[in-house]
Design an enzyme around this catalytic site. Structure first.
Site, PDB file in Angstrom:
ATOM      1  N   GLU A  59     -15.681   0.498  -8.346  1.00 47.83           N
ATOM      2  CA  GLU A  59     -14.665   0.030  -9.292  1.00 47.83           C
ATOM      3  C   GLU A  59     -14.342  -1.437  -9.091  1.00 47.83           C
ATOM      4  OE1 GLU A  59     -14.700   2.955  -7.996  1.00 47.83           O
ATOM      5  OE2 GLU A  59     -14.611   4.282  -9.731  1.00 47.83           O
ATOM      6  N   HIS A 126      -6.411  12.849 -11.059  1.00 46.61           N
ATOM      7  CA  HIS A 126      -7.036  12.750 -12.382  1.00 46.61           C
ATOM      8  C   HIS A 126      -5.972  12.833 -13.471  1.00 46.61           C
ATOM      9  CE1 HIS A 126     -10.559  13.842  -9.935  1.00 46.61           C
ATOM     10  NE2 HIS A 126     -11.307  13.349 -10.892  1.00 46.61           N
TER      11      HIS A 126
HETATM   12  C1  LIG Z   1     -13.836   5.865  -6.708  1.00 50.48           C
HETATM   13  C2  LIG Z   1     -14.328   6.933  -7.625  1.00 50.48           C
HETATM   14  N1  LIG Z   1     -14.919   6.621  -8.772  1.00 50.48           N
HETATM   15  C3  LIG Z   1     -15.372   7.575  -9.594  1.00 50.48           C
HETATM   16  C4  LIG Z   1     -15.244   8.891  -9.291  1.00 50.48           C
HETATM   17  C5  LIG Z   1     -15.743   9.982 -10.242  1.00 50.48           C
HETATM   18  N2  LIG Z   1     -16.810  10.740  -9.607  1.00 50.48           N
HETATM   19  C6  LIG Z   1     -16.568  11.899  -8.955  1.00 50.48           C
HETATM   20  S1  LIG Z   1     -17.917  12.480  -8.159  1.00 50.48           S
HETATM   21  C7  LIG Z   1     -18.860  11.194  -8.716  1.00 50.48           C
HETATM   22  C8  LIG Z   1     -20.296  11.119  -8.336  1.00 50.48           C
HETATM   23  C9  LIG Z   1     -20.438  11.183  -6.860  1.00 50.48           C
HETATM   24  O1  LIG Z   1     -21.762  11.034  -6.516  1.00 50.48           O
HETATM   25  P1  LIG Z   1     -22.238  11.247  -5.023  1.00 50.48           P
HETATM   26  O2  LIG Z   1     -21.424  10.439  -4.105  1.00 50.48           O
HETATM   27  O3  LIG Z   1     -23.707  11.045  -5.006  1.00 50.48           O
HETATM   28  O4  LIG Z   1     -21.885  12.767  -4.725  1.00 50.48           O
HETATM   29  P2  LIG Z   1     -22.479  14.047  -5.406  1.00 50.48           P
HETATM   30  O5  LIG Z   1     -21.513  14.440  -6.474  1.00 50.48           O
HETATM   31  O6  LIG Z   1     -23.813  13.727  -5.948  1.00 50.48           O
HETATM   32  O7  LIG Z   1     -22.525  15.029  -4.307  1.00 50.48           O
HETATM   33  C10 LIG Z   1     -18.114  10.333  -9.506  1.00 50.48           C
HETATM   34  C11 LIG Z   1     -18.630   9.118 -10.161  1.00 50.48           C
HETATM   35  C12 LIG Z   1     -14.599   9.184  -8.089  1.00 50.48           C
HETATM   36  N3  LIG Z   1     -14.387  10.450  -7.701  1.00 50.48           N
HETATM   37  N4  LIG Z   1     -14.161   8.213  -7.277  1.00 50.48           N
END
Ligand SMILES: Cc1ncc(C[n+]2csc(CCOP(=O)(O)OP(=O)(O)O)c2C)c(N)n1
Ligand SMILES: Cc1ncc(C[n+]2csc(CCOP(=O)(O)OP(=O)(O)O)c2C)c(N)n1
Ligand SMILES: [Mg+2]
Ligand SMILES: [Mg+2]
Lengths: 323, 337, 337, 323
Positions: A59, A126
């Site tokens: 972000e 959220h």
């Molecule tokens: C700072 C932040 N930005 C956006 C999100 C929204 N979001 C939740 S999970 C996710 C993807 C996470 O990817 P990863 O770290 O690879 O974990 P995975 O879900 O693949 O296990 C996003 C963008 C968030 N939770 N936190």
């Protein structure tokens, strides 16, 4: 044809991209996926990966990059996946974006879109309604449309604005609000409140999703002979003091309504402006109806108790009307 | 009334034979799979679970292999696809269902949802949504253990996408400078929501970042629970010895959408195809059979037992009341009940 | 009235002979040294400059070598010890003194102090105080240049300590994923305020972090302006060719306290001793003499000229008025004059 | 013996470290250097590097690590080198620290110390007064001492408090304020305002450095026969509404004074509480005296114009007194 709030924002963004080749989008999952709320659905297909950039989960870098691109003459529209994550970009927003024009005459024409608000069982991370932080940061403009019409007109105005605009879209409105909106290109001026409903007896000053709560209550109390005027601020900064004061001078009774938690919320600012500048017109205390000072809880009965709603407002309206 | 099979959780993994350990692996992996199946494909669709639902289908080996390599006094900072860690620490399926359904018996008593839960008495720290925010917090917990002269270690979990966050960098950097006993477990499932790895980072592996923090890293097959277990043992031993953080990158795949509402159309179908061949549970079962650590019947019975356990847990959780609105204002600060 | 010697700034560095270039190097390094001497050791002590004063004594080769390797259409994001970049882009010593003294003729007209200044028309972007906050902003500027089909590149500057910030990580990661034309110039002066390198990072070099972003890096002698110039040329060529970011780590030393009020008691005295032998200006002069690129007289004359130039600039800056209180409310937003 | 504000804070911290082996310090340059303002000078020598940790430049990790250490039973005191940099740790503070107790019953007994305020020619990034952001975040306590006595008592109370406390120390007071303070161990309760000066005609509600501006003005107008009461809030959250309302009911005229910029500042909250709960007692509009809505400028004449001072307050006091 009825247009939903989310479609209105999408239309506004796509039209601006069509109009101005310097407008581009960046954010997480906004391209291939079309955004967590599908606000930017179709943008990638239409404008390509050059102008619709799926970023890493960063972000701070998203906002920072938007600032940097704006210095080079582009007009970035950045998406925070949820307004709650805007805290991760806080320094870039309040210290970098907000202060460049003042400090060294460098305009920062960026838009940071932030889907905000509760009512979707999103829980503490959220559901936040955190506009007050930004309203307390000189240099930022803070916009929160309540209707589809305003959402389109304001996102277009925000994109054309030469200052950083934090654009709060209420998630619970995305698909709930549908209305006729003017066809094609129009803007709604940033810094102008709207009289959402004309009334006589008592003014509700509010914005974002709470406008609809106020409207509900206005219908109810109309049957009881109480005529509510609803001022939809639409933008907190610049604050349209004139419209608010005019309404207050007319009705002499005011309730400020917002979804954000009470202490330190923007409601205090509104009350203070009224108390200072229309004191002699007041026929009763200025009240606030807001969420209580807690995180936003997840479980439905707790969330319902947390969110301001028609019942909570109604009680205060009746009390103050009878004052 | 046979709720769960408590032994695997209680018995010290360190003294188990391979056969015993493999059964523990299977139990927790299958339990996690079953609980998440119910949440994602039943309760969510029935509208009984609201809000976000993130599951670890296909990734169960990661929390199970690492979680069982940990000592009971080690601290876990699970991410959102690590449900098994909770079971390993004695949280019950009923509590988990109640949590997802926003009931009083959930670990947060309805205040937060899904995997946003913790219990300090069990060494489980709740995530916040912001990806990687746990990393500096885990670094601080690890610094505290060192401060206190304990030889426990902290395990912190995150996805590939989370590594893009500033907090990930700051937390690891601080932990390495401080030589804090921190085991970093990355589930690299190649996607962050809809964003594939090459839009997330310009290096091939998360492990490529370790030298930038002067720490060791290893890449393991994220679908091989034994490999993860062994790696986690090495990592914990390193951290426990006062040598500082250690990164384990588990290569795996998210066998589902990002969350329950996401059909994952953006994932090439053949990837699901390919990775379904590598299901960590099936692979473990094959190994158990090959090594005669268990018979097909025993394995089937275990699955059966888990199904019953889970049926019962859901029933119990559904009987858990919703929190009362009067609780809304409590416990924002101390001494507010 | 001979203000400055304008040619070195104007003439295209790319066409210079070695002798010419070395004279440009010397001019800007000596000018930076002299201006900062006056600010730190005179104006600040006289109470004419208030607030923070951070200088780049001993590090002048870094902004000068890299700044002269850049093209006029490249963009600079200086950090707080890179004053020469401003001179290279045509900002005058008078403007700099006025800036430090909070006068109207400073680049921020008194609104901000010291190195917090920029001028977009000259490709100079002002830092904010938060270390490394410029890095994602520079990444975005570089992305924009690519978007616009330009072949300019962005140079962003930071210290060793700034690399600990989340923004540093996020910005570089985004820039590398996007293959943005970004040259990263690290002044590794081994201290961040009072904090030595080993309390800041657990790796030996900032460059050790580059593989974690899939980008090339090189370590150069931060006191050798020629080496920096050559490295910056390579870096800019790489970025200009569309190959993405490139990191240059300049090993150097801060020959002063962190800021004007800091006696730097925490720095072992022999370090100052040792590094004073490696003064980048003296080293350059020696090389110029050895190569007969300039005579001692010419060099002395240059220093003399700079002193005069600086005397005059201070005089002029002191005549610049303070901003009027009535300006306070202007220009928070557009159309506020 | 007179104790300065900075010495008072230092004493408080060192005494708490002596008292409780779980108390430790972390931050940038707080050890060898003793902190940018020398608040922690001597701590490293006395307690060693185990308990006085010089960190990398990582505000988010500093606060995050404090949270994590607090889960393990320690009581971390984190320093932000300037309050302005707290924006870099914003998410950890407002989303992690603030919400753990509410969400999952995990207390976060940390103190984040933040040297704030202008008057030292620090410019836009070394002068901010940004308490309002945190006062709008349920779960945090927000403390801003104005006197040496309170500074010591409140830092000790903050360290013993079982909730996250953001502790704003005003830089301009560090060496300016010197006073007799009680010897040895004492605390000042968090959540209790102080009547800094008893008066009759008009109440100034204020906090932090502005208490001294109010006191200056009180002296001046006393000679004109106007008796000012000064309420020093000391903590914004929890907000001591009772003390404020009591004073307002007595004087019936109020000016809220703070150094932070006006729009969205905590002043609005104070006005709103008063307007709602003591409306019938008010004999005039509630006024605010604050900094204007700009970044903090560097140049002395601009900074002087920016900061609220005796002259600006005086004008409003006289106007309201005559109302
Ligand atoms: C700072 C932040 N930005 C956006 C999100 C929204 N979001 C939740 S999970 C996710 C993807 C996470 O990817 P990863 O770290 O690879 O974990 P995975 O879900 O693949 O296990 C996003 C963008 C968030 N939770 N936190
Ligand atoms: C986010 C942030 N935290 C703290 C500071 C205070 N500060 C200013 S410069 C500095 C040290 C910077 O060190 P380094 O990046 O190595 O640059 P150097 O001064 O050595 O050139 C610190 C801690 C700051 N400016 N920004
Ligand atoms: Mg992933
Ligand atoms: Mg340095």
């Amino acid at each position: 044809m009825l247009t939903s709030y989310v479609e209105a924002i999408r239309e506004g963004i796509l039209e601006e991209m069509e109009r101005d080749p310097n407008v581009f989008l960046l954010g997480e999952d906004i391209g291939v996926y079309g955004g967590a709320f599908k606000v930017t659905a179709g943008a990638l297909e239409r404008f390509g990966a050059r102008r619709v950039i799926d970023t890493p989960i960063s972000e701070s870098a998203i906002v920072g990059a938007a600032i940097g691109a704006s210095f080079m003459g582009l007009r970035p529209v950045a998406e925070m996946q949820f307004a709650d994550f805007i805290s991760c970009a806080f320094d870039q927003i309040v210290n970098f974006a907000a202060k460049c024009r003042y400090r060294w005459n460098a305009p920062v024409p960026i838009v940071v879109r932030a889907p905000c608000g509760g009512g979707i069982h999103g829980g503490p991370f959220h559901s936040q309604q955190n506009e007050a932080w930004f309203a307390h940061t000189p240099g930022l403009k803070v916009v929160l449309p309540a209707t589809a019409r305003d959402a389109k007109g304001l996102i277009k105005a925000a994109i054309r604005d030469n200052d950083p605009v934090i654009f709060f879209e209420h998630k619970a409105l995305y698909r709930k609000i549908k209305e006729e909106i003017p066809p094609g290109d129009y803007t709604v001026p940033i810094g102008k409140a709207a009289i959402h409903r004309v009334g006589r007896d008592l003014t509700i000053v509010t914005y974002s999703a709470m406008v609809h709560v106020a409207a509900q209550v206005a219908e109810i109390v109309a049957r009881e002979g109480i005529s509510l005027e609803i001022v939809d601020l639409r933008t907190l900064v610049p604050f349209d003091e004139a419209t608010v004061l005019e309404s207050v001078r007319k009705t002499s009774k005011v309730i400020v309504l917002h979804e954000a938690t009470m202490t330190g919320g923007f409601g205090g600012e509104i009350v203070a402006r009224i108390t200072e500048k229309a004191f002699e017109y007041l026929d009763g205390p200025v009240l606030r109806v807001t969420a209580p000072d807690t995180p936003v809880p997840y479980s439905p009965p707790l969330e319902a108790a947390f969110l301001p709603d028609a019942d909570k407002l109604l009680a205060k309206v009746r009390w103050l009307a009878a004052y | 009334m046979p709720v769960a099979k408590p032994e695997p959780a209680r018995k010290n993994a360190f003294q188990s034979t391979d056969a015993e350990l493999s059964r523990k692996f299977l139990y927790y992996m299958a339990l996690m799979r079953e609980v998440e199946e119910r949440i994602e494909r039943r309760l969510y669709r029935q509208g009984k679970v609201l809000g976000g639902v993130y599951v670890g289908r296909g990734q169960e080996a990661i929390p199970v292999g690492s979680g069982l390599a940990a000592r009971p006094d080690d601290i876990f900072f699970p991410s959102h696809r690590d449900l098994a860690l909770y079971f390993i620490r004695g949280v019950t399926p009923k509590q988990v269902f109640a949590q997802y359904m926003g009931r009083r018996d959930g670990l947060t008593q309805g205040r937060d949802g899904n995997m946003h839960m913790g219990d300090l008495s069990k060494g489980l720290v709740a995530i916040i949504s912001a990806m990687a925010a746990s990393v500096p917090v885990a670094a601080g917990a690890a610094m505290a253990l060192k401060y206190q002269g304990k030889d426990s270690v902290v395990f912190v979990y995150f996805g590939d996408g989370a590594t893009s966050r500033g907090d990930w960098h700051e937390g690891i950097n601080l932990a390495t400078v401080q030589k804090a006993p921190l085991v970093l477990v990355c589930n690299n499932n190649q996607y962050a929501y809809s964003t594939p790895l090459d839009k997330q980072m310009a290096c091939a592996n998360v492990a490529d970042r370790a030298p930038g923090y002067g720490m060791p890293a290893e890449i393991v097959d994220g679908n091989d629970v034994w490999a993860i277990y062994e790696a986690a043992k090495r990592a914990a031993a390193h951290a426990r010895a006062g040598l500082g953080p250690y990164l384990i990158e588990c290569k795996t795949f998210r066998m589902t959408g990002h969350s329950a509402h996401d059909p994952a159309d953006y994932v090439p179908k053949d990837l699901f195809q390919k990775w379904s061949q590598r299901c960590p549970i099936q692979q473990l079962e094959k190994r158990m059979l090959d090594n005669s650590w268990a018979s097909r019947q025993e394995i089937d019975a275990l699955h059966q037992q888990i199904k019953q356990e889970v049926d019962q847990a859901i029933e119990q959780a559904e009987q858990s009341p919703y929190p009362d609105p009067s609780e809304l204002l409590l416990r924002v600060y101390e001494n507010e009940a």
